[in-house]
Motif scaffolding. Structure first.
Motif, PDB file in Angstrom:
ATOM      1  N   GLN A   1      33.879  23.038  75.297  1.00 49.25           N
ATOM      2  CA  GLN A   1      33.756  21.850  76.129  1.00 49.25           C
ATOM      3  C   GLN A   1      34.836  21.789  77.213  1.00 49.25           C
ATOM      4  N   MET A   2      36.044  22.132  76.857  1.00 49.58           N
ATOM      5  CA  MET A   2      37.121  22.061  77.840  1.00 49.58           C
ATOM      6  C   MET A   2      37.042  23.198  78.861  1.00 49.58           C
ATOM      7  N   ALA A   3      36.507  24.346  78.456  1.00 51.03           N
ATOM      8  CA  ALA A   3      36.291  25.428  79.425  1.00 51.03           C
ATOM      9  C   ALA A   3      35.227  25.031  80.436  1.00 51.03           C
ATOM     10  N   GLU A   4      34.232  24.294  79.996  1.00 50.55           N
ATOM     11  CA  GLU A   4      33.233  23.751  80.915  1.00 50.55           C
ATOM     12  C   GLU A   4      33.881  22.914  82.003  1.00 50.55           C
ATOM     13  N   ARG A   5      34.987  22.303  81.675  1.00 49.65           N
ATOM     14  CA  ARG A   5      35.681  21.397  82.578  1.00 49.65           C
ATOM     15  C   ARG A   5      36.767  22.078  83.389  1.00 49.65           C
ATOM     16  N   GLY A   6      36.810  23.409  83.338  1.00 45.70           N
ATOM     17  CA  GLY A   6      37.680  24.153  84.232  1.00 45.70           C
ATOM     18  C   GLY A   6      38.964  24.694  83.636  1.00 45.70           C
ATOM     19  N   PHE A   7      39.151  24.568  82.325  1.00 46.05           N
ATOM     20  CA  PHE A   7      40.352  25.092  81.671  1.00 46.05           C
ATOM     21  C   PHE A   7      40.045  26.434  81.007  1.00 46.05           C
ATOM     22  N   ILE A   8      41.009  27.327  80.998  1.00 46.25           N
ATOM     23  CA  ILE A   8      40.929  28.503  80.139  1.00 46.25           C
ATOM     24  C   ILE A   8      41.390  28.061  78.760  1.00 46.25           C
ATOM     25  N   THR A   9      40.603  28.329  77.740  1.00 44.51           N
ATOM     26  CA  THR A   9      40.907  27.793  76.416  1.00 44.51           C
ATOM     27  C   THR A   9      40.906  28.895  75.364  1.00 44.51           C
ATOM     28  N   LEU A  10      41.699  28.668  74.336  1.00 41.86           N
ATOM     29  CA  LEU A  10      41.852  29.641  73.251  1.00 41.86           C
ATOM     30  C   LEU A  10      41.737  28.913  71.925  1.00 41.86           C
ATOM     31  N   ALA A  11      40.700  29.250  71.156  1.00 44.96           N
ATOM     32  CA  ALA A  11      40.536  28.713  69.796  1.00 44.96           C
ATOM     33  C   ALA A  11      40.871  29.829  68.819  1.00 44.96           C
ATOM     34  N   PHE A  12      41.833  29.586  67.930  1.00 41.98           N
ATOM     35  CA  PHE A  12      42.299  30.676  67.068  1.00 41.98           C
ATOM     36  C   PHE A  12      42.202  30.327  65.591  1.00 41.98           C
ATOM     37  N   ASP A  13      42.062  31.385  64.789  1.00 39.79           N
ATOM     38  CA  ASP A  13      42.146  31.260  63.338  1.00 39.79           C
ATOM     39  C   ASP A  13      43.622  31.313  62.935  1.00 39.79           C
ATOM     40  N   PRO A  14      44.094  30.371  62.146  1.00 43.64           N
ATOM     41  CA  PRO A  14      45.493  30.379  61.707  1.00 43.64           C
ATOM     42  C   PRO A  14      45.811  31.591  60.824  1.00 43.64           C
ATOM     43  N   SER A  15      47.087  31.870  60.715  1.00 47.09           N
ATOM     44  CA  SER A  15      47.553  32.931  59.818  1.00 47.09           C
ATOM     45  C   SER A  15      46.979  32.753  58.417  1.00 47.09           C
ATOM     46  N   TYR A  16      46.621  33.860  57.797  1.00 51.76           N
ATOM     47  CA  TYR A  16      46.150  33.928  56.407  1.00 51.76           C
ATOM     48  C   TYR A  16      44.730  33.405  56.202  1.00 51.76           C
ATOM     49  N   THR A  17      44.035  33.048  57.281  1.00 47.72           N
ATOM     50  CA  THR A  17      42.685  32.504  57.141  1.00 47.72           C
ATOM     51  C   THR A  17      41.762  33.096  58.190  1.00 47.72           C
TER      52      THR A  17
END
Length: 349
Positions: free
Chosen positions: A98-114
């Protein structure tokens, strides 16, 4: 010892703090054969898998979302994670999309150990290492040629809201922070919901955790705790537990790699949270802005309100009418993305 109340029982379920030796939990380190996301990728956005290391040498796996329409100027960027026990194919990915749609470069990450991220043993969390995960995501974003490293913010969902505030207090590179349906995981694990755990109950939990360490040491393995969200409910659970089930255990939000959908934290997971209050330095976020968003009817609302009271200006608390905790996981009609866009556009400059 006094019997634990229903809210204390609920926190045991939510955090996986159980002392039974459950050996049936799946290894979340495995990847699925086909991609499965709980939301549709926008036709205005591209997504690519990336990896990077945190300060402890753990390799994190993430999805990088890019707006298709870009000019030659570097863009502002957002690192996003949460909820606690979820994976990037769930809420954090939806937010990133959703935020990339609005012009931001975004990063969704999996936390350590998961999820797809590294780290052994599997299925543990740490207020220190998970705070570092956010800073490592900032490292990655700030080294991309199409990102303006002076315009990086972060969004934390649920338990990652607390980590987001802690990270921002420490990492002065972060220019703005937002949280939704925030939990302070160190507070809820050490004190229970609404701080109802007594010293007697806390002491008993620590004794039991110590006994579990003996079992783990003797077996040379880390036993799993109780299943976070069982496939079927008994029917007498608190409403918020039913709400979690409605998200994590139905097609709405189920993901096979998510601890909250199919797995459990290690039985000793609460240990690192018991004496580590992560909002101690929240005032040091100033002069950078904070946006805290919570549902009007969320059982977790008090975490957001208390964090808002503790924080220094500039800060803003936004309460979403009628919304419960999990509504801000995926209901795009409830999540105020326009507000998030305005907030970050205003302050990432």
């Amino acid at each position: 010892m006094k019997k634990l109340g229903i809210l204390t029982i609920a926190i045991l379920l939510f955090t996986g703090q159980s002392y039974a030796q459950n050996k049936n939990t799946e290894n979340m380190n495995s990847t699925t054969k086909t991609e499965h996301y709980t939301f549709e990728l926008s036709n205005k956005v591209t997504r690519q898998k990336v990896t990077f290391k945190n300060r402890y040498g753990i390799t994190l796996t993430a999805d990088l979302y890019l707006p298709k329409k870009q000019n030659n100027e570097p863009l502002p960027a957002l690192a996003i994670s949460g909820p606690f026990g979820a994976v990037k194919e769930q809420s954090s990915g939806l937010y990133a999309n959703q935020m990339a749609e609005r012009g931001f470069i975004t990063l969704a990450f999996d936390p350590s150990y998961t999820g797809e991220s590294g780290g052994e043993p599997r299925n543990v969390a740490s207020p220190d290492i998970n705070t570092e995960d956010f800073s490592a995501a900032v490292d990655f974003l700030g080294t991309q040629k199409n990102v303006d490293r002076n315009k990086i913010g972060i969004i934390g969902i649920c338990g990652w809201g607390g980590f987001a505030l802690n990270t921002t207090a420490i990492d002065k590179r972060i220019k703005a922070v937002a949280t939704t349906s925030m939990y302070d995981m160190t507070r809820v694990m050490s004190k229970g919901y609404n701080d109802t755990t007594t010293l007697e109950q806390r002491t008993e939990m620590l004794v039991q955790l110590g006994q579990q360490r003996w079992k783990d040491a003797e077996a040379e393995t880390f036993h799993a705790g109780q299943l976070l969200n069982p496939e079927k409910l008994k029917g007498d659970e608190p409403q918020f537990v039913k709400d979690y089930h409605d998200y994590y255990r139905t097609p709405r939000g189920f993901h096979e790699s998510s601890l909250n959908s199919t797995g459990a934290w290690n039985a000793t997971n609460p240990l690192s949270f018991m004496n580590m209050p992560i909002l101690t330095y929240i005032k040091e976020i100033l002069p950078r802005p904070i946006l805290i968003i919570a549902g009007e009817n969320a059982h977790s609302r008090y975490f957001s309100e208390d964090a808002y009271k503790m924080a220094s200006e500039p800060k803003e608390l936004m309460i979403i009418p009628g919304a419960v905790h999990v509504d801000l996981y995926d209901k795009v009609t409830s999540i105020p993305f326009s507000k998030l866009e305005t907030f970050f556009t205003t302050h990432l400059k």
